[in-house]
Design a protein around this motif. Sequence first.
Motif, PDB file in Angstrom:
ATOM      1  N   HIS A  17       1.013  -1.215  -0.116  1.00 55.85           N
ATOM      2  CA  HIS A  17       0.039  -0.071   0.080  1.00 55.85           C
ATOM      3  C   HIS A  17       0.970   1.264   0.062  1.00 55.85           C
ATOM      4  N   PRO A  18       1.630   1.491  -1.156  1.00 59.59           N
ATOM      5  CA  PRO A  18       2.410   2.577  -1.350  1.00 59.59           C
ATOM      6  C   PRO A  18       1.919   4.041  -1.121  1.00 59.59           C
ATOM      7  N   THR A  19       2.662   4.735  -0.382  1.00 58.91           N
ATOM      8  CA  THR A  19       2.454   6.208  -0.350  1.00 58.91           C
ATOM      9  C   THR A  19       3.302   6.929  -1.422  1.00 58.91           C
ATOM     10  N   PRO A  20       2.893   8.211  -1.603  1.00 59.70           N
ATOM     11  CA  PRO A  20       4.030   8.924  -2.569  1.00 59.70           C
ATOM     12  C   PRO A  20       5.618   9.075  -1.890  1.00 59.70           C
ATOM     13  N   ASP A  21       5.401   9.222  -0.832  1.00 55.57           N
ATOM     14  CA  ASP A  21       6.889   9.331   0.078  1.00 55.57           C
ATOM     15  C   ASP A  21       7.590   8.000  -0.269  1.00 55.57           C
ATOM     16  N   ASP A  22       6.712   6.841   0.123  1.00 56.65           N
ATOM     17  CA  ASP A  22       7.556   5.486  -0.112  1.00 56.65           C
ATOM     18  C   ASP A  22       8.009   5.449  -1.453  1.00 56.65           C
ATOM     19  N   LEU A  23       7.124   5.635  -2.364  1.00 56.42           N
ATOM     20  CA  LEU A  23       7.617   5.312  -3.955  1.00 56.42           C
ATOM     21  C   LEU A  23       8.790   6.353  -4.154  1.00 56.42           C
ATOM     22  N   ARG A  24       8.906   7.575  -3.626  1.00 57.57           N
ATOM     23  CA  ARG A  24       9.895   8.509  -4.226  1.00 57.57           C
ATOM     24  C   ARG A  24      11.128   7.934  -3.447  1.00 57.57           C
ATOM     25  N   ALA A  25      11.155   7.522  -2.208  1.00 61.42           N
ATOM     26  CA  ALA A  25      12.294   7.200  -1.695  1.00 61.42           C
ATOM     27  C   ALA A  25      12.645   5.649  -1.917  1.00 61.42           C
ATOM     28  N   ASN A  26      12.044   5.004  -2.499  1.00 61.54           N
ATOM     29  CA  ASN A  26      12.245   3.783  -2.862  1.00 61.54           C
ATOM     30  C   ASN A  26      12.301   3.255  -4.322  1.00 61.54           C
ATOM     31  N   LEU A  27      12.299   4.306  -5.168  1.00 61.54           N
ATOM     32  CA  LEU A  27      12.048   4.215  -6.709  1.00 61.54           C
ATOM     33  C   LEU A  27      12.710   3.102  -7.332  1.00 61.54           C
ATOM     34  N   THR A  28      14.052   2.643  -7.131  1.00 61.00           N
ATOM     35  CA  THR A  28      14.704   1.580  -7.534  1.00 61.00           C
ATOM     36  C   THR A  28      14.847   0.265  -6.878  1.00 61.00           C
ATOM     37  N   GLU A  29      14.190   0.152  -5.597  1.00 63.54           N
ATOM     38  CA  GLU A  29      14.154  -0.867  -4.484  1.00 63.54           C
ATOM     39  C   GLU A  29      12.730  -1.533  -4.844  1.00 63.54           C
ATOM     40  N   GLU A  30      12.767  -2.907  -4.448  1.00 54.32           N
ATOM     41  CA  GLU A  30      11.672  -3.841  -4.363  1.00 54.32           C
ATOM     42  C   GLU A  30      10.973  -3.810  -3.275  1.00 54.32           C
ATOM     43  N   PRO A  31       9.734  -3.944  -3.165  1.00 56.41           N
ATOM     44  CA  PRO A  31       8.512  -3.944  -4.190  1.00 56.41           C
ATOM     45  C   PRO A  31       8.436  -3.074  -5.203  1.00 56.41           C
ATOM     46  N   TYR A  32       8.908  -1.811  -4.927  1.00 54.76           N
ATOM     47  CA  TYR A  32       8.397  -0.745  -5.559  1.00 54.76           C
ATOM     48  C   TYR A  32       8.705  -0.761  -6.885  1.00 54.76           C
ATOM     49  N   HIS A  33      10.072  -0.984  -7.371  1.00 56.67           N
ATOM     50  CA  HIS A  33      10.295  -0.972  -8.863  1.00 56.67           C
ATOM     51  C   HIS A  33       9.436  -1.828  -9.758  1.00 56.67           C
ATOM     52  N   ASP A  34       9.341  -2.929  -9.523  1.00 55.94           N
ATOM     53  CA  ASP A  34       8.640  -3.801 -10.232  1.00 55.94           C
ATOM     54  C   ASP A  34       7.150  -4.156  -9.723  1.00 55.94           C
ATOM     55  N   GLY A  35       6.874  -3.725  -8.507  1.00 47.70           N
ATOM     56  CA  GLY A  35       5.598  -4.102  -7.875  1.00 47.70           C
ATOM     57  C   GLY A  35       4.393  -2.908  -7.989  1.00 47.70           C
ATOM     58  N   VAL A  36       5.068  -1.568  -8.143  1.00 47.60           N
ATOM     59  CA  VAL A  36       4.388  -0.496  -7.830  1.00 47.60           C
ATOM     60  C   VAL A  36       4.527   0.545  -9.064  1.00 47.60           C
ATOM     61  N   ARG A  37       5.743   0.567  -9.626  1.00 46.55           N
ATOM     62  CA  ARG A  37       5.778   1.586 -10.749  1.00 46.55           C
ATOM     63  C   ARG A  37       5.272   1.023 -12.052  1.00 46.55           C
ATOM     64  N   ASP A  38       4.625   2.028 -12.698  1.00 48.34           N
ATOM     65  CA  ASP A  38       4.002   1.709 -13.921  1.00 48.34           C
ATOM     66  C   ASP A  38       5.001   1.105 -15.092  1.00 48.34           C
ATOM     67  N   THR A  39       4.588   0.029 -15.798  1.00 43.89           N
ATOM     68  CA  THR A  39       5.509  -0.531 -16.341  1.00 43.89           C
ATOM     69  C   THR A  39       5.531   0.396 -17.884  1.00 43.89           C
ATOM     70  N   GLY A  40       4.475   1.040 -18.104  1.00 46.82           N
ATOM     71  CA  GLY A  40       4.508   1.635 -19.381  1.00 46.82           C
ATOM     72  C   GLY A  40       5.336   2.983 -19.285  1.00 46.82           C
ATOM     73  N   GLY A  41       5.282   3.469 -17.885  1.00 46.70           N
ATOM     74  CA  GLY A  41       6.224   4.681 -17.668  1.00 46.70           C
ATOM     75  C   GLY A  41       7.658   4.425 -17.668  1.00 46.70           C
ATOM     76  N   LEU A  42       8.080   3.040 -17.155  1.00 50.72           N
ATOM     77  CA  LEU A  42       9.502   2.897 -17.516  1.00 50.72           C
ATOM     78  C   LEU A  42      10.179   2.567 -18.795  1.00 50.72           C
ATOM     79  N   VAL A  43       8.970   2.313 -19.873  1.00 45.16           N
ATOM     80  CA  VAL A  43       9.409   2.419 -21.278  1.00 45.16           C
ATOM     81  C   VAL A  43       9.272   3.778 -21.581  1.00 45.16           C
ATOM     82  N   THR A  44       8.568   4.712 -21.458  1.00 42.37           N
ATOM     83  CA  THR A  44       8.464   5.928 -21.867  1.00 42.37           C
ATOM     84  C   THR A  44       9.745   6.752 -21.409  1.00 42.37           C
ATOM     85  N   LEU A  45      10.004   6.722 -20.144  1.00 38.64           N
ATOM     86  CA  LEU A  45      11.214   7.412 -19.462  1.00 38.64           C
ATOM     87  C   LEU A  45      12.351   6.887 -20.330  1.00 38.64           C
TER      88      LEU A  45
END
Length: 294
Positions: free
Chosen positions: A86-114
């Motif tokens: 149950h990620p919060t904005p602060d959780d995601l920003r602080a753990n952007l490249t860590e699991e489970p956030y990288h694969d389990g929370v980040r939008d896969t389409g966004g990883l492509v467009t970035l």
Amino acid sequence: MSRASTYETLDWAVDEDGIATLTLSRPDALNAFDLTMARELERVFRTDARSDDVRAVVVTGAGRAFCAGMDLSAEGNVFGLDESVHPTPDDLRANLTEEPYHDGVRDTGGLVTLAIHALPKPVIAAINGPAVGIGATMTLAMDIRLVSTRARIGFVFGRLGIVPEAASTWFLPRIVGIQQALEWVYAADILTAEQAHAGRLVRSVHEPDDLLPAAYALARSFVVDRSPVALALAKQMLYRNGAAGDPLEAHLSDSLAMFYTSIGDGKEGVAAFKEKRTPSFTGKASELPEIFSN
């Protein structure tokens, strides 16, 4: 054309002018986007496309579609997200490249467009058929879009109860303006090629057999006898400075970019102009000077 790495959902080839063709290749599924395609698209733009042998990339689809959107046949969360967190904005920003956030929370389409957006080279979408959902939003990170008369484009997220993804809420208003972007997202309709052109989403509309030749001709006009370094810096400057709060920011990066190109490929360009000959640039897009402070 020469071939590079092998992919399961993509075809990749590079011609003698350095024009790469990236083909979404799941034709039996209308090139629907799945997690494998997501990983492979991110990989190709972060690896193969960054080779100095590649000067520009043309992206198209195999068969009659460009990309029919997310493959909704997968088991569980079809977007590949981890429903146990149950990620919060602060959780995601602080753990952007860590699991489970990288694969389990980040939008896969966004990883492509970035990854597409970060490529310091022209990327041209040759949209040959239906491009819906992620099939539409992935093209927004590409620099220019050409479409076939058979193309159909849809920002249909509202029909599925989800939101525009792939960083499209950053790209789409910059391309077509906020009013048009909101109308298309609110309505969630399928646009014809002509409607997309009228809304300034796409550069031009072509008969199906003319689409790829037009995209290749445009790509060659960008890169043949052009400095890869100057082109790459110009792309970065236009995207970044177009959103800057003050023209001073553009002046700072302009000054550094002019300084470094003037002592690099600029010397050859000026000499070739004076001598009325074709320039022979030696700069590489992989060796760009740092012109931004952050």
